[in-house]
Design an enzyme around this catalytic site. Structure first.
Site: not given
Length: 126
Positions: A78-80
């Site tokens: 989850q790069f966010t």
């Protein structure tokens, strides 16, 4: 490296309507990487999460780890987690590691976790 950990009774990851990973009981772990993250950090974090005492014991005290309650982990990239919203209204993801490098670290992360706790995963970038 940023990790978000949530206790779950049941968690499932679907991609295009198909279940790709699940856990009936344990932890849902979202993970993101930045420049400078390396295998030592991943190993340390995997051990730390596996041993976090966040499950209740027979007295209702959070005193047991996912290992002790025989739970599982569902790991999702989850790069966010690296969203920076300080300026304007559009998040910046400049601190998140680029996909090619991040995917390798995600694979190593999942390998390290699976050596300690039964682990299922999502699909990187899906």
């Amino acid at each position: 490296m940023r990790v978000l950990v949530q206790k779950v009774k049941d968690a499932t990851c679907k991609v295009d309507g198909k279940i790709v990973g699940s856990t009936p009981f344990g932890l849902l772990v979202f993970v993101a990487f930045q420049e400078g993250d390396e295998n030592e950090t991943i190993f340390w974090m995997a051990k730390k999460i596996a041993n976090l005492r966040i499950f209740q014991d027979e007295n209702g005290v959070m005193n047991r780890s996912v290992l002790e309650v025989r739970g599982r982990i569902l790991s999702i990239s989850q790069f966010t987690l690296y969203a920076d919203c300080h300026k304007g209204n559009r998040p910046s993801y400049m601190k998140a590691l680029k996909s090619e490098k991040a995917e390798k670290l995600y694979d190593e992360w999942n390998f390290q976790l699976s050596q300690i706790v039964p682990t299922e995963t999502g699909i990187f970038g899906a």
